[in-house]
Design a protein around this motif. Structure first.
Motif, PDB file in Angstrom:
ATOM      1  N   TYR A   6     -19.842  35.316  23.812  1.00 48.57           N
ATOM      2  CA  TYR A   6     -20.932  34.791  23.072  1.00 48.57           C
ATOM      3  C   TYR A   6     -22.213  34.386  23.775  1.00 48.57           C
ATOM      4  CZ  TYR A   6     -19.355  30.236  24.308  1.00 48.57           C
ATOM      5  OH  TYR A   6     -19.189  29.000  24.921  1.00 48.57           O
ATOM      6  N   GLN A   7     -23.373  34.457  22.992  1.00 53.11           N
ATOM      7  CA  GLN A   7     -24.613  33.787  23.317  1.00 53.11           C
ATOM      8  C   GLN A   7     -24.765  32.911  22.199  1.00 53.11           C
ATOM      9  OE1 GLN A   7     -28.024  36.300  24.589  1.00 53.11           O
ATOM     10  NE2 GLN A   7     -29.276  34.524  24.558  1.00 53.11           N
ATOM     11  N   GLN A  41     -25.573  35.795  19.594  1.00 52.62           N
ATOM     12  CA  GLN A  41     -24.672  37.185  19.889  1.00 52.62           C
ATOM     13  C   GLN A  41     -23.467  36.621  19.995  1.00 52.62           C
ATOM     14  OE1 GLN A  41     -26.182  39.296  23.082  1.00 52.62           O
ATOM     15  NE2 GLN A  41     -24.997  40.852  22.735  1.00 52.62           N
ATOM     16  N   ALA A  43     -19.664  39.215  20.187  1.00 51.78           N
ATOM     17  CA  ALA A  43     -19.120  40.755  20.325  1.00 51.78           C
ATOM     18  C   ALA A  43     -17.677  40.513  21.016  1.00 51.78           C
ATOM     19  CB  ALA A  43     -20.027  41.596  20.978  1.00 51.78           C
TER      20      ALA A  43
END
Length: 159
Positions: A6-7, A41, A43
């Motif tokens: 993650y961000q 973000q 993913a």
């Protein structure tokens, strides 16, 4: 559980990067929102590069039988998640987790399996690709499950 990268931005405005484990993307997002972080973000984490596992013929045959049985009633992603969670062998768990992560990124099953060429031999992947292309993947998996036995040529990885 799936590993996610993650961000996010915390309440002080600092950018945070990291990884966390969750059952799905929605649960991972909820964990970050619970910290009051704005998710930028999220993913599935990329599988570790260079860590190729080799599945013995027996484990590949078992995986195929399990996938055939589960895809008869579950979506492919859920079937892979169930196999990953229940896998007793570390090799199988790692290969399925890698495949599951690539599937979540949008790759087709055969393409996702290509990231683990020692676990899923080329002929096996080609048959999976044919099943996907024809729309008969569950039927193909069921037939493969009947045919595969340890020592069969298709499950030999060439090592």
């Amino acid at each position: 559980m799936i590993e996610f990268s993650y961000q996010a931005v915390d309440t002080a405005g600092r950018t945070r990067h990291g990884q966390l484990r969750a059952s799905d993307a929605q649960a991972a997002n909820a964990q970050l929102l619970g910290k009051r972080w704005l998710v930028v973000q999220l993913a599935p984490a990329a599988p570790e590069q260079g860590r190729q596992v080799r599945l013995p013929a027996r484990e590949l045959a078992l995986f195929t039988r399990q996938l055939a049985a589960l895809t008869a009633s579950l979506p492919l992603a859920q079937a892979l998640q169930a196999i990953s969670q229940q896998a007793g062998q570390r090799r199988l768990r790692q290969a399925v987790h890698s495949t599951q992560a690539r599937l979540a990124e949008g790759f087709a099953l055969a393409e996702a399996m290509a990231a683990q060429p020692r676990a899923f031999p080329p002929l096996y992947r080609a048959m999976i690709a044919a099943g996907e292309a024809s729309g008969a993947l569950p039927q193909l998996l069921a037939r493969l499950a009947e045919l595969l036995r340890p020592g069969d040529l298709i499950v030999a990885s060439g090592d």
